[in-house]
Design a protein around this motif. Structure first.
Motif, PDB file in Angstrom:
ATOM      1  N   GLY A 156     -13.494   9.258 -13.830  1.00 12.92           N
ATOM      2  CA  GLY A 156     -14.589   9.719 -12.981  1.00 12.92           C
ATOM      3  C   GLY A 156     -15.300   8.621 -12.229  1.00 12.92           C
ATOM      4  N   ALA A 157     -14.891   7.374 -12.427  1.00 11.76           N
ATOM      5  CA  ALA A 157     -15.541   6.261 -11.724  1.00 11.76           C
ATOM      6  C   ALA A 157     -15.237   6.345 -10.227  1.00 11.76           C
ATOM      7  CB  ALA A 157     -15.065   4.927 -12.283  1.00 11.76           C
ATOM      8  N   ARG A 158     -16.264   6.222  -9.403  1.00 14.49           N
ATOM      9  CA  ARG A 158     -16.093   6.303  -7.951  1.00 14.49           C
ATOM     10  C   ARG A 158     -15.899   4.926  -7.319  1.00 14.49           C
ATOM     11  NH1 ARG A 158     -17.563  11.352  -5.970  1.00 14.49           N
ATOM     12  NH2 ARG A 158     -17.313  12.848  -7.680  1.00 14.49           N
ATOM     13  N   ASP A 159     -16.331   3.879  -7.994  1.00  7.80           N
ATOM     14  CA  ASP A 159     -16.215   2.514  -7.483  1.00  7.80           C
ATOM     15  C   ASP A 159     -15.513   1.688  -8.559  1.00  7.80           C
ATOM     16  OD1 ASP A 159     -16.619  -0.210  -6.864  1.00  7.80           O
ATOM     17  OD2 ASP A 159     -18.499   0.208  -5.813  1.00  7.80           O
ATOM     18  N   PRO A 160     -14.213   1.427  -8.395  1.00  8.63           N
ATOM     19  CA  PRO A 160     -13.469   0.755  -9.467  1.00  8.63           C
ATOM     20  C   PRO A 160     -13.949  -0.663  -9.758  1.00  8.63           C
ATOM     21  CG  PRO A 160     -12.104   1.033  -7.510  1.00  8.63           C
ATOM     22  CD  PRO A 160     -13.336   1.839  -7.278  1.00  8.63           C
TER      23      PRO A 160
ATOM     24  N   ASP B 278     -10.289  -0.585 -22.886  1.00  6.29           N
ATOM     25  CA  ASP B 278      -9.734  -0.009 -21.660  1.00  6.29           C
ATOM     26  C   ASP B 278      -8.515  -0.785 -21.149  1.00  6.29           C
ATOM     27  OD1 ASP B 278     -11.721   2.099 -21.254  1.00  6.29           O
ATOM     28  OD2 ASP B 278     -13.111   0.454 -20.874  1.00  6.29           O
ATOM     29  N   VAL B 279      -8.254  -1.952 -21.700  1.00  8.54           N
ATOM     30  CA  VAL B 279      -7.124  -2.782 -21.261  1.00  8.54           C
ATOM     31  C   VAL B 279      -5.850  -2.275 -21.908  1.00  8.54           C
ATOM     32  CG1 VAL B 279      -6.156  -5.113 -21.190  1.00  8.54           C
ATOM     33  CG2 VAL B 279      -8.629  -4.785 -20.984  1.00  8.54           C
ATOM     34  N   THR B 280      -4.867  -1.926 -21.080  1.00  4.42           N
ATOM     35  CA  THR B 280      -3.598  -1.417 -21.593  1.00  4.42           C
ATOM     36  C   THR B 280      -2.478  -2.447 -21.537  1.00  4.42           C
ATOM     37  OG1 THR B 280      -2.967  -0.524 -19.419  1.00  4.42           O
ATOM     38  CG2 THR B 280      -4.197   0.941 -20.913  1.00  4.42           C
ATOM     39  N   ASN B 281      -2.637  -3.449 -20.683  1.00  4.68           N
ATOM     40  CA  ASN B 281      -1.584  -4.460 -20.552  1.00  4.68           C
ATOM     41  C   ASN B 281      -2.182  -5.733 -19.980  1.00  4.68           C
ATOM     42  OD1 ASN B 281       0.933  -5.625 -20.610  1.00  4.68           O
ATOM     43  ND2 ASN B 281       1.760  -4.507 -18.868  1.00  4.68           N
ATOM     44  N   VAL B 282      -1.695  -6.853 -20.442  1.00  2.00           N
ATOM     45  CA  VAL B 282      -2.101  -8.152 -19.904  1.00  2.00           C
ATOM     46  C   VAL B 282      -0.822  -8.900 -19.538  1.00  2.00           C
ATOM     47  CG1 VAL B 282      -3.356 -10.294 -20.314  1.00  2.00           C
ATOM     48  CG2 VAL B 282      -4.147  -8.182 -21.386  1.00  2.00           C
ATOM     49  N   ILE B 283      -0.699  -9.255 -18.273  1.00  2.00           N
ATOM     50  CA  ILE B 283       0.490  -9.962 -17.788  1.00  2.00           C
ATOM     51  C   ILE B 283       0.074 -11.406 -17.528  1.00  2.00           C
ATOM     52  CG2 ILE B 283       2.176 -10.191 -15.915  1.00  2.00           C
ATOM     53  CD1 ILE B 283       0.593  -6.827 -16.583  1.00  2.00           C
ATOM     54  N   LEU B 284       0.629 -12.303 -18.323  1.00  2.00           N
ATOM     55  CA  LEU B 284       0.256 -13.708 -18.212  1.00  2.00           C
ATOM     56  C   LEU B 284       1.493 -14.533 -17.890  1.00  2.00           C
ATOM     57  CD1 LEU B 284      -2.239 -13.943 -21.231  1.00  2.00           C
ATOM     58  CD2 LEU B 284      -2.738 -13.552 -18.819  1.00  2.00           C
TER      59      LEU B 284
ATOM     60  N   GLU C  92       0.846  -1.190   0.000  1.00  2.29           N
ATOM     61  CA  GLU C  92       0.000   0.000   0.000  1.00  2.29           C
ATOM     62  C   GLU C  92       0.884   1.244   0.000  1.00  2.29           C
ATOM     63  OE1 GLU C  92      -3.428   0.259   2.480  1.00  2.29           O
ATOM     64  OE2 GLU C  92      -3.381  -1.901   2.916  1.00  2.29           O
ATOM     65  N   ALA C  93       0.609   2.163  -0.922  1.00  6.53           N
ATOM     66  CA  ALA C  93       1.397   3.392  -1.030  1.00  6.53           C
ATOM     67  C   ALA C  93       0.665   4.367  -1.943  1.00  6.53           C
ATOM     68  CB  ALA C  93       2.786   3.097  -1.604  1.00  6.53           C
ATOM     69  N   GLU C  94       0.915   5.644  -1.733  1.00  6.12           N
ATOM     70  CA  GLU C  94       0.368   6.629  -2.653  1.00  6.12           C
ATOM     71  C   GLU C  94       1.033   6.468  -4.012  1.00  6.12           C
ATOM     72  OE1 GLU C  94       0.549  10.601  -1.268  1.00  6.12           O
ATOM     73  OE2 GLU C  94      -0.608  10.217   0.566  1.00  6.12           O
ATOM     74  N   THR C  95       0.257   6.631  -5.056  1.00  9.74           N
ATOM     75  CA  THR C  95       0.800   6.495  -6.405  1.00  9.74           C
ATOM     76  C   THR C  95       0.093   7.482  -7.318  1.00  9.74           C
ATOM     77  OG1 THR C  95       1.011   5.027  -8.309  1.00  9.74           O
ATOM     78  CG2 THR C  95      -0.814   4.589  -6.821  1.00  9.74           C
ATOM     79  N   ALA C  96       0.821   7.955  -8.329  1.00 10.68           N
ATOM     80  CA  ALA C  96       0.238   8.871  -9.303  1.00 10.68           C
ATOM     81  C   ALA C  96      -0.453   8.132 -10.434  1.00 10.68           C
ATOM     82  CB  ALA C  96       1.332   9.770  -9.873  1.00 10.68           C
ATOM     83  N   SER C  97      -0.373   6.816 -10.423  1.00  8.79           N
ATOM     84  CA  SER C  97      -0.917   6.028 -11.522  1.00  8.79           C
ATOM     85  C   SER C  97      -2.447   5.956 -11.463  1.00  8.79           C
ATOM     86  CB  SER C  97      -0.359   4.599 -11.485  1.00  8.79           C
ATOM     87  OG  SER C  97      -0.996   3.781 -12.445  1.00  8.79           O
TER      88      SER C  97
ATOM     89  N   LEU D   2      -5.972  -1.940 -16.532  1.00  9.62           N
ATOM     90  CA  LEU D   2      -6.925  -1.095 -17.244  1.00  9.62           C
ATOM     91  C   LEU D   2      -6.578   0.371 -17.018  1.00  9.62           C
ATOM     92  CD1 LEU D   2      -8.543  -3.809 -16.214  1.00  9.62           C
ATOM     93  CD2 LEU D   2     -10.484  -2.613 -17.183  1.00  9.62           C
ATOM     94  N   ASP D   3      -6.896   1.190 -18.000  1.00  9.39           N
ATOM     95  CA  ASP D   3      -6.654   2.624 -17.913  1.00  9.39           C
ATOM     96  C   ASP D   3      -7.820   3.281 -17.190  1.00  9.39           C
ATOM     97  OD1 ASP D   3      -6.093   5.272 -18.199  1.00  9.39           O
ATOM     98  OD2 ASP D   3      -6.235   5.312 -20.391  1.00  9.39           O
ATOM     99  N   GLY D   4      -7.624   3.577 -15.914  1.00  9.21           N
ATOM    100  CA  GLY D   4      -8.683   4.204 -15.135  1.00  9.21           C
ATOM    101  C   GLY D   4      -8.971   5.634 -15.544  1.00  9.21           C
ATOM    102  N   ASP D   5      -8.123   6.201 -16.414  1.00 10.62           N
ATOM    103  CA  ASP D   5      -8.336   7.563 -16.901  1.00 10.62           C
ATOM    104  C   ASP D   5      -8.769   7.568 -18.372  1.00 10.62           C
ATOM    105  OD1 ASP D   5      -8.331  10.370 -16.433  1.00 10.62           O
ATOM    106  OD2 ASP D   5      -6.453  10.543 -17.563  1.00 10.62           O
ATOM    107  N   SER D   6      -9.214   6.420 -18.871  1.00 11.85           N
ATOM    108  CA  SER D   6      -9.747   6.391 -20.236  1.00 11.85           C
ATOM    109  C   SER D   6     -11.024   7.218 -20.291  1.00 11.85           C
ATOM    110  CB  SER D   6     -10.045   4.951 -20.658  1.00 11.85           C
ATOM    111  OG  SER D   6     -11.154   4.440 -19.937  1.00 11.85           O
ATOM    112  N   ASP D   7     -11.423   7.584 -21.494  1.00 14.96           N
ATOM    113  CA  ASP D   7     -12.664   8.347 -21.638  1.00 14.96           C
ATOM    114  C   ASP D   7     -13.849   7.580 -21.059  1.00 14.96           C
ATOM    115  OD1 ASP D   7     -11.283  10.366 -22.901  1.00 14.96           O
ATOM    116  OD2 ASP D   7     -11.789   9.688 -24.921  1.00 14.96           O
TER     117      ASP D   7
END
Length: 338
Positions: free
Chosen positions: A315-319, A331-337, A32-37, A306-311
């Motif tokens: 603004g989503a309050r509940d991820p 909205d998917v920017t990366n898939v790590i398998l 847990e940490a603050e992040t700009a992401s 997922l890009d939480g800042d996509s159009d």
């Protein structure tokens, strides 16, 4: 590797701001940490019921009944599968699988038609792709020599006790369709003591009680059931009683998008967003015997970002609700398998 953002962590998918630490394909820590992401980090999906071979016949069969579309051996899909070459079949399946990976799917449980040859065609399709196939062979008992299990069409279509016995002897999965058209094949399917059931649209109280007592998981495919006009399974009642996975079923009828399936279930059925996400991730992984579906230390690192800042998502309050009810492949920017 470290992934930063809002992590849908643990079995309850609680949003946690911070980092997921991955080493050698395994989640080693959640910090847990603050992040700009603005990223949303979510488990990869497990599509718990597919018929990928149908990729050769998307949207075929307008106006046909369920039996005319998919019933063995003469339904439209079976005729089209028989006419396709192995190369055509493998290429069509590969294209659908690439779409599934781009949409955050890390594994799928496939009921593969065509016996040994059908399994081999799927193996050719998935050979260069980073996705885990759990292949349930069909049509001949010897398919268990090359498949991960046996996927029976349904108790109304035949007597599958020999296939059940053979799967158990080889410590492989046995799944069966049940209750898709009516309730009359459900008890016969339950008598086989399967590892999981598929559909259960017409589950009645007796069947629900038997499922709960025997702890048999169920995979539901509501979009498919709607398009074939058989109804919608009692998802909330099933979730109260057993493990419930989510599948997209026939590619012939629906895109193999777990985002679309989650949105449909969340908005149509009385099931919470975290439970729907569990159906699409941890529940399917549990049925398939996979060590992912939950973001916690010790799990395999099968993740999507997922890009939480996509159009679409900004603004989503509940991820969790945003992922389940609103997100999509774009909205998917990366898939790590791994």
């Amino acid at each position: 590797m470290e992934l930063s953002g809002t992590i849908l962590a643990g079995p309850e998918y609680e949003p946690v701001e911070g980092r997921v630490v991955v080493k050698d394909g395994e989640i080693t820590a959640i910090e847990e940490a603050e992040t700009a992401s603005s990223a949303i980090i979510c488990p990869a999906f497990v599509n718990a019921h597919t018929h990928i071979g149908d990729s050769i016949a998307k949207e075929a069969g307008r106006g046909l009944s369920l039996d005319e579309l998919v019933a063995p051996p003469d339904g439209l899909k079976h005729r089209l599968l028989a006419e396709a070459s192995r190369e055509e079949l493998a290429e069509a399946m590969r294209r659908s699988l690439e779409y599934m990976i781009a949409g955050g799917t890390g594994a799928f449980i496939e009921f593969r038609e065509g016996g040994v040859a059908g399994v081999e065609a799927l193996s050719a399709a998935v050979e260069t792709l980073d996705i885990d196939p759990i292949v349930m062979g069909r049509d001949e008992i010897d398919v268990l020599d090359v498949a991960d299990g046996y996927g029976a069409s349904g108790a109304r279509d035949g007597e599958f006790s020999a296939e059940r016995t053979a799967a158990r002897a080889q410590n492989k999965l046995f799944g069966i369709h049940a209750g898709e058209r009516d309730p009359y094949d459900i008890n016969s399917a339950l008598d086989l003591d399967p590892d999981f059931l598929v559909h259960m649209v017409y589950a009645e109280r007796l069947h629900l009680e038997r499922i709960e007592d025997s702890e048999i998981p169920v995979v539901v495919c509501p979009r498919s059931n709607l398009v074939t006009d058989v109804g919608v399974p009692p998802v909330a009642e099933l979730v109260e009683r057993t493990t419930v996975g989510l599948g997209t079923d026939n590619v012939m009828l629906n895109s193999p998008s777990m985002f679309r399936e989650m949105e449909f279930v969340s908005k149509l059925c009385d099931v919470s967003a975290p439970e729907v996400l569990r159906m699409a991730t941890a529940a399917g992984a549990e049925i398939a015997g996979l060590n992912y579906g939950v973001i916690e230390p010790g799990r395999d690192a099968r993740l999507q970002v997922l890009d939480g800042d996509s159009d679409n998502l900004c603004g989503a309050r509940d991820p969790v609700r945003a992922v389940v009810r609103r997100a999509g492949v774009d909205d998917v920017t990366n898939v790590i398998l791994g």
